[in-house]
Enzyme design. Structure first.
Site, mmCIF file in Angstrom:
data_model
loop_
_atom_site.group_PDB
_atom_site.id
_atom_site.type_symbol
_atom_site.label_atom_id
_atom_site.label_comp_id
_atom_site.label_asym_id
_atom_site.label_seq_id
_atom_site.Cartn_x
_atom_site.Cartn_y
_atom_site.Cartn_z
ATOM 1 N N GLU A 1 0.846 -1.188 0.000
ATOM 2 C CA GLU A 1 0.000 0.000 0.000
ATOM 3 C C GLU A 1 0.884 1.243 0.000
ATOM 4 O O GLU A 1 1.931 1.274 0.638
ATOM 5 C CB GLU A 1 -0.885 -0.008 1.249
ATOM 6 C CG GLU A 1 -1.852 1.161 1.337
ATOM 7 C CD GLU A 1 -2.695 1.122 2.606
ATOM 8 O OE1 GLU A 1 -3.843 1.585 2.553
ATOM 9 O OE2 GLU A 1 -2.204 0.618 3.645
ATOM 10 N N LYS B 1 -10.313 0.408 -2.309
ATOM 11 C CA LYS B 1 -10.454 -0.022 -0.912
ATOM 12 C C LYS B 1 -11.845 0.302 -0.375
ATOM 13 O O LYS B 1 -12.303 1.441 -0.449
ATOM 14 C CB LYS B 1 -9.387 0.677 -0.067
ATOM 15 C CG LYS B 1 -9.281 0.218 1.378
ATOM 16 C CD LYS B 1 -8.119 0.959 2.045
ATOM 17 C CE LYS B 1 -7.914 0.533 3.482
ATOM 18 N NZ LYS B 1 -6.802 1.294 4.102
ATOM 19 N N CYS C 1 -4.863 -3.620 3.146
ATOM 20 C CA CYS C 1 -4.574 -3.249 4.540
ATOM 21 C C CYS C 1 -5.761 -3.468 5.491
ATOM 22 O O CYS C 1 -6.045 -4.592 5.874
ATOM 23 C CB CYS C 1 -4.074 -1.812 4.585
ATOM 24 S SG CYS C 1 -3.217 -1.384 6.139
#
Length: 323
Positions: free
Chosen positions: A82, A157, A199
């Protein structure tokens, strides 16, 4: 620079090293009833660990060196963490440095993939979407490039990190980032079918199970974990996601100090479907390698058929917030 050791069928090669450092080699046992294919027949993947800064071109240079090394060692797919493109000092700088997917920086990575003949998982690109002019917010976008440099998938995301961790400070990703609205179907790659996440997504097992149900064999969680949550949760979460989904889990991570106010935990790793960490990075920038054994994955799912034992009739409200 890196040596390989032939392992018995029930063991995996585990490698991790820093640039210009001696590699760390280790073996990991498997259940005796489950065998692997001959190691040299298995696809090799590389997991890259970097310390991004606000300097995009310096970051690209570092990532390019790791990708070139991964290709030289025979990897078919390299994973970057990321914020591989940059980590800014504040939200205003983040917005200033962001680019659209058809911008110059992603063009450089496309050329890198072509030149190296390798697939790239670009694990969290600061994307200016088509709605940039209206809302002045970006997307945290996981981009997958094939070996010809073409974008074959992109995932925005969906779970944004809005948390306050004592000792680590507040994080308000939603202040400058919009959440994605959909999951990306798993993508067929030379290493297996890859499910894309980023993440904080790893804290939501529903996502990993949904991707596995859709056919994923590999789940990837490019990340930038902090110094408090990292030691406490990083490895535990990754191993849990691998065990429950019966997938390989690949997690490329940011490490070290990015600037005066931000540091990341590192410890990039690969976890197999049994929950064993089969590769991990040493401290600092570098990469680790692992072979993906889909025959072992299928054996796991056959011996522990948890997806056949699920009771969706009992889980109806699982996705709802706690009351």
């Amino acid at each position: 620079m890196l040596g390989f050791i032939t392992r018995p069928p029930h063991q995996l090669l585990c490698t991790g090293y820093r640039l210009l450092r001696t590699p760390v080699l280790c073996t990991q046992p498997r259940p005796r009833t489950m065998s692997s294919s001959t190691s040299w027949e298995l696809p090799l993947v590389a997991v890259c660990q970097v310390t991004s800064t606000p300097n995009k071109q310096e970051n690209f240079k570092t990532c390019a060196e790791l990708v070139q090394e991964a290709a030289r060692l025979g990897a078919c797919l390299a994973f970057l963490p990321e914020a591989f493109d940059f980590i800014a000092r504040n939200p205003a700088e983040t917005l200033l440095l962001s680019e659209p997917l058809n911008g110059d920086l992603l063009g450089q990575y496309s050329q890198l993939a072509r030149e190296c003949g390798i697939w790239l998982s670009l694990g969290g690109f600061h994307e200016r979407g088509q709605d940039w002019e209206q809302n002045q917010k970006i997307y945290n976008c996981h981009v997958l490039l094939n070996s010809k440099g073409s974008v074959v998938a992109s995932y925005r995301k969906t779970h944004l990190c809005d948390v306050e961790i004592p000792g680590q400070g507040p994080m308000r990703e939603s202040n400058y980032t919009k959440p994605g609205g959909t999951l990306e179907p798993p993508v067929k790659t030379p290493a297996g079918k890859v499910g894309l996440a980023i993440c904080y997504d790893m804290r939501f097992p529903e996502l990993s199970l949904k991707l596995a149900q859709a056919g994923a064999e590999i789940l990837t969680y490019p990340s930038a974990f902090g110094s408090v949550t990292g030691p406490a949760h990083w490895e535990v979460l990754l191993r849990a996601r691998a065990i429950e989904s019966q997938c390989y889990v690949i997690a490329a991570a940011q490490c070290g100090r990015h600037h005066e106010t931000r540091a990341s935990y590192g410890h990039s790793m690969v976890v197999d479907p049994w929950g064993t960490v089969v590769a991990r990075c040493s401290e600092g920038p570098g990469l680790c390698l692992a072979r993906i054994d889909l025959h072992f994955l299928q054996q796991m799912r056959q011996h522990l058929p948890v997806f056949q034992h699920r009771r969706p009739d009992l889980y109806g409200s699982l996705g709802h917030p706690l009351s």
